[in-house]
Design a protein around this motif. Structure first.
Motif, mmCIF file in Angstrom:
data_model
loop_
_atom_site.group_PDB
_atom_site.id
_atom_site.type_symbol
_atom_site.label_atom_id
_atom_site.label_comp_id
_atom_site.label_asym_id
_atom_site.label_seq_id
_atom_site.Cartn_x
_atom_site.Cartn_y
_atom_site.Cartn_z
ATOM 1 N N ILE A 260 33.247 -14.860 1.719
ATOM 2 C CA ILE A 260 34.135 -15.924 2.174
ATOM 3 C C ILE A 260 34.814 -16.539 0.952
ATOM 4 O O ILE A 260 34.160 -16.915 -0.010
ATOM 5 C CB ILE A 260 33.352 -17.002 2.942
ATOM 6 N N VAL A 261 36.124 -16.629 0.982
ATOM 7 C CA VAL A 261 36.884 -17.078 -0.184
ATOM 8 C C VAL A 261 36.453 -18.485 -0.597
ATOM 9 O O VAL A 261 36.464 -19.407 0.212
ATOM 10 C CB VAL A 261 38.398 -17.052 0.112
ATOM 11 N N GLY A 262 36.065 -18.621 -1.865
ATOM 12 C CA GLY A 262 35.723 -19.919 -2.418
ATOM 13 C C GLY A 262 34.295 -20.371 -2.214
ATOM 14 O O GLY A 262 33.871 -21.365 -2.796
ATOM 15 N N LEU A 263 33.513 -19.670 -1.374
ATOM 16 C CA LEU A 263 32.153 -20.105 -1.070
ATOM 17 C C LEU A 263 31.146 -19.438 -1.996
ATOM 18 O O LEU A 263 31.166 -18.220 -2.165
ATOM 19 C CB LEU A 263 31.823 -19.798 0.387
ATOM 20 N N CYS A 264 30.261 -20.239 -2.582
ATOM 21 C CA CYS A 264 29.248 -19.733 -3.518
ATOM 22 C C CYS A 264 27.894 -20.361 -3.219
ATOM 23 O O CYS A 264 27.792 -21.420 -2.594
ATOM 24 C CB CYS A 264 29.608 -20.072 -4.965
ATOM 25 N N ILE A 265 26.862 -19.695 -3.699
ATOM 26 C CA ILE A 265 25.516 -20.251 -3.734
ATOM 27 C C ILE A 265 25.070 -20.196 -5.180
ATOM 28 O O ILE A 265 25.201 -19.152 -5.831
ATOM 29 C CB ILE A 265 24.543 -19.455 -2.851
ATOM 30 N N ASP A 266 24.598 -21.310 -5.709
ATOM 31 C CA ASP A 266 24.073 -21.252 -7.062
ATOM 32 C C ASP A 266 22.680 -21.871 -7.129
ATOM 33 O O ASP A 266 22.341 -22.778 -6.361
ATOM 34 C CB ASP A 266 25.029 -21.865 -8.090
ATOM 35 N N GLY A 267 21.872 -21.343 -8.010
ATOM 36 C CA GLY A 267 20.517 -21.824 -8.209
ATOM 37 C C GLY A 267 20.200 -21.862 -9.688
ATOM 38 O O GLY A 267 20.734 -21.061 -10.467
ATOM 39 N N SER A 268 19.346 -22.784 -10.087
ATOM 40 C CA SER A 268 18.977 -22.926 -11.488
ATOM 41 C C SER A 268 17.479 -23.126 -11.608
ATOM 42 O O SER A 268 16.819 -23.622 -10.691
ATOM 43 C CB SER A 268 19.691 -24.135 -12.120
ATOM 44 N N VAL A 269 16.949 -22.742 -12.763
ATOM 45 C CA VAL A 269 15.575 -23.071 -13.155
ATOM 46 C C VAL A 269 15.699 -23.813 -14.479
ATOM 47 O O VAL A 269 16.080 -23.224 -15.494
ATOM 48 C CB VAL A 269 14.686 -21.824 -13.292
ATOM 49 N N LEU A 270 15.396 -25.115 -14.471
ATOM 50 C CA LEU A 270 15.675 -25.981 -15.607
ATOM 51 C C LEU A 270 14.429 -26.742 -16.040
ATOM 52 O O LEU A 270 13.551 -27.052 -15.218
ATOM 53 C CB LEU A 270 16.764 -27.002 -15.242
ATOM 54 N N TYR A 271 14.377 -27.066 -17.310
ATOM 55 C CA TYR A 271 13.430 -28.070 -17.799
ATOM 56 C C TYR A 271 14.154 -29.415 -17.737
ATOM 57 O O TYR A 271 15.299 -29.531 -18.193
ATOM 58 C CB TYR A 271 13.012 -27.772 -19.239
ATOM 59 N N ALA A 272 13.516 -30.419 -17.138
ATOM 60 C CA ALA A 272 14.156 -31.727 -16.992
ATOM 61 C C ALA A 272 13.226 -32.823 -17.476
ATOM 62 O O ALA A 272 12.052 -32.868 -17.091
ATOM 63 C CB ALA A 272 14.541 -31.967 -15.534
ATOM 64 N N HIS A 273 13.750 -33.699 -18.324
ATOM 65 C CA HIS A 273 13.009 -34.871 -18.792
ATOM 66 C C HIS A 273 13.654 -36.101 -18.166
ATOM 67 O O HIS A 273 14.847 -36.354 -18.366
ATOM 68 C CB HIS A 273 13.071 -34.976 -20.319
ATOM 69 N N ARG A 274 12.887 -36.849 -17.371
ATOM 70 C CA ARG A 274 13.386 -38.038 -16.701
ATOM 71 C C ARG A 274 12.638 -39.265 -17.197
ATOM 72 O O ARG A 274 11.425 -39.218 -17.420
ATOM 73 C CB ARG A 274 13.237 -37.910 -15.182
ATOM 74 N N SER A 275 13.371 -40.356 -17.338
ATOM 75 C CA SER A 275 12.783 -41.580 -17.871
ATOM 76 C C SER A 275 13.366 -42.774 -17.133
ATOM 77 O O SER A 275 14.548 -42.789 -16.793
ATOM 78 C CB SER A 275 13.074 -41.690 -19.371
#
Length: 203
Positions: A69-84
């Protein structure tokens, strides 16, 4: 560790299952900064009455699947995140620092502008975020939750077909931390809300 591996494998299998054979798959690296705030279910005791945004950071790898489908994407990430986040009071302040493996999965729509798509392509996205705690569960008398779920929404732009710059607002759906036994024995819990600005390079 076994639970973490199972979650990562399940996320990868789900992403691949959603991608038909004709889809275009790209991989990349991502990094960024975040401003995190904690929203509590009631007034904080011990003269701590308000929260303050504090900066954190994130980085890792991502994959983007362009479906037919034009323009439609699925994206996924595996990230390290530091929250404060910081609780402020007239007598003392408390700072909560937490580290996560962060797994956002987004449905993304790209707006292909005729004649400019190879240079500039804006997009919007939304989807769930699963954060798995890496730091200590107990902090300042509070218990950090092992799994923290949020819902993300945001916007961004792809530049020169390889660089993606985006801003994300995340709303916590589950408790990030909890303290039980104050006063009448009822629990005090906080949920994350955050802005994240990231840059990614896709190969």
């Amino acid at each position: 560790m076994k639970s973490l591996k199972r979650i990562l494998v399940a996320a990868a299998v789900a992403l691949l299952a959603l991608a038909p054979a004709a889809a275009q798959v790209r991989f990349g690296v991502k990094a960024g900064v975040a401003l995190n705030d904690l929203h509590f279910n009631k007034d904080i005791v011990n003269d701590l009455s308000s929260t303050s945004n504090r900066a954190g950071f994130t980085g890792g790898v991502m994959a983007e699947v362009q479906v037919p489908i034009v323009g439609l994407c699925i994206d996924g990430s595996v990230l390290y995140a530091h929250r404060s986040a910081e609780l402020k009071g007239s007598k003392s302040n408390e700072v909560f620092k937490r580290d996560y493996i962060d797994i956002p999965v987004n449905l993304k729509y790209k707006f292909n502008i005729l004649g400019l798509s190879s240079i500039f392509t804006p997009y919007v996205f939304t989807g769930p975020d699963f954060a798995i705690l890496l730091s200590d569960k107990d902090q300042n008398g509070y218990t950090n939750k092992t799994l923290n779920t949020s819902w993300n929404m945001g916007f961004g732009a792809e530049l020169l077909r390889h660089v993606q710059v985006s801003a994300t607002y995340g709303i916590g759906l589950s408790k990030a931390l909890e303290y039980v036994g104050v006063g009448d024995g009822q629990s005090i819990s906080g949920k994350d809300r955050y802005w994240t600005v990231t840059a990614a390079y896709l190969f």
